[in-house]
Design a protein around this motif. Structure first.
Motif, PDB file in Angstrom:
ATOM      1  N   GLY A   9      86.435  63.566 -57.454  1.00 56.00           N
ATOM      2  CA  GLY A   9      86.976  62.421 -56.742  1.00 56.00           C
ATOM      3  C   GLY A   9      87.238  61.250 -57.681  1.00 56.00           C
ATOM      4  O   GLY A   9      86.852  61.268 -58.850  1.00 56.00           O
ATOM      5  N   ARG A  38      86.954  65.682 -44.483  1.00 55.82           N
ATOM      6  CA  ARG A  38      86.965  64.323 -45.021  1.00 55.82           C
ATOM      7  C   ARG A  38      86.614  63.335 -43.917  1.00 55.82           C
ATOM      8  O   ARG A  38      86.820  63.602 -42.735  1.00 55.82           O
ATOM      9  CB  ARG A  38      88.318  63.989 -45.631  1.00 55.82           C
ATOM     10  N   THR A  91      92.692  58.450 -48.236  1.00 54.66           N
ATOM     11  CA  THR A  91      91.465  57.818 -48.709  1.00 54.66           C
ATOM     12  C   THR A  91      90.302  58.163 -47.786  1.00 54.66           C
ATOM     13  O   THR A  91      90.365  57.932 -46.578  1.00 54.66           O
ATOM     14  CB  THR A  91      91.640  56.290 -48.779  1.00 54.66           C
ATOM     15  N   VAL A  93      85.910  60.030 -47.931  1.00 54.84           N
ATOM     16  CA  VAL A  93      84.918  60.839 -48.624  1.00 54.84           C
ATOM     17  C   VAL A  93      85.198  62.295 -48.257  1.00 54.84           C
ATOM     18  O   VAL A  93      85.321  62.628 -47.076  1.00 54.84           O
ATOM     19  CB  VAL A  93      83.485  60.458 -48.222  1.00 54.84           C
ATOM     20  N   THR A 118      82.410  63.454 -52.080  1.00 57.12           N
ATOM     21  CA  THR A 118      82.985  62.773 -53.235  1.00 57.12           C
ATOM     22  C   THR A 118      84.084  61.843 -52.727  1.00 57.12           C
ATOM     23  O   THR A 118      84.893  62.223 -51.877  1.00 57.12           O
ATOM     24  CB  THR A 118      83.515  63.785 -54.275  1.00 57.12           C
ATOM     25  N   GLN A 119      84.102  60.638 -53.256  1.00 62.30           N
ATOM     26  CA  GLN A 119      85.030  59.606 -52.764  1.00 62.30           C
ATOM     27  C   GLN A 119      86.408  59.782 -53.397  1.00 62.30           C
ATOM     28  O   GLN A 119      86.527  59.908 -54.630  1.00 62.30           O
ATOM     29  CB  GLN A 119      84.494  58.220 -53.090  1.00 62.30           C
ATOM     30  N   THR A 121      89.968  57.653 -53.393  1.00 63.81           N
ATOM     31  CA  THR A 121      90.607  56.407 -53.009  1.00 63.81           C
ATOM     32  C   THR A 121      92.035  56.406 -53.546  1.00 63.81           C
ATOM     33  O   THR A 121      92.244  56.580 -54.750  1.00 63.81           O
ATOM     34  CB  THR A 121      89.849  55.193 -53.554  1.00 63.81           C
TER      35      THR A 121
END
Length: 124
Positions: A9, A38, A91, A93, A118-119, A121
């Motif tokens: 991520g 997500r 966007t 997680v 895992t983020q 963005t």
């Protein structure tokens, strides 16, 4: 004890690409149907993509069809999510999930194990 660890991520510009990985340990990887979910802030966790035990069947949420692909390497106990043409709505997680008996891939309760997330963005 089965463990799922996601990685890959980060921050990416709109239109860009990113590949997530999820390594599974503690059990026989090929026994599991694998999926990615997500969760965006303030929203429910949603199904993104799933893949069968032998990489012979895949399924995608309508929102990511044609942009995301899912694959697995049973020799490396790893499932991947390749994401392209990313936009701000991606966007979230991202979570990896494993299930031994998955009748509905898009349902959270179908899965036995989850990673920590895992983020991702996407900046516009």
């Amino acid at each position: 004890q089965v463990q799922l660890v996601e990685s890959g991520g980060g921050l990416v510009q709109a239109g860009g690409s990113l590949r997530l990985s999820c390594v599974v340990s503690g059990s026989t990887f090929r026994d599991y149907y694998m999926a990615w979910f997500r969760q965006a802030p303030g929203k429910e966790r949603e199904f993104v993509a799933g893949i069968g035990r032998s990489d012979d069947s895949t399924r995608f949420a309508d929102s990511v069809k044609g942009r995301f692909t899912i694959s697995r390497d049973n020799a490396k106990n790893t499932v991947y999510l390749q994401m392209s043409s990313l936009n701000s709505e991606d966007t979230a997680v991202y979570y990896c999930a494993a299930g031994r008996f998955v009748f509905r891939a898009d349902t959270r309760r179908s899965y036995d194990y989850w990673g920590q997330g895992t983020q991702v963005t996407v900046s516009s």
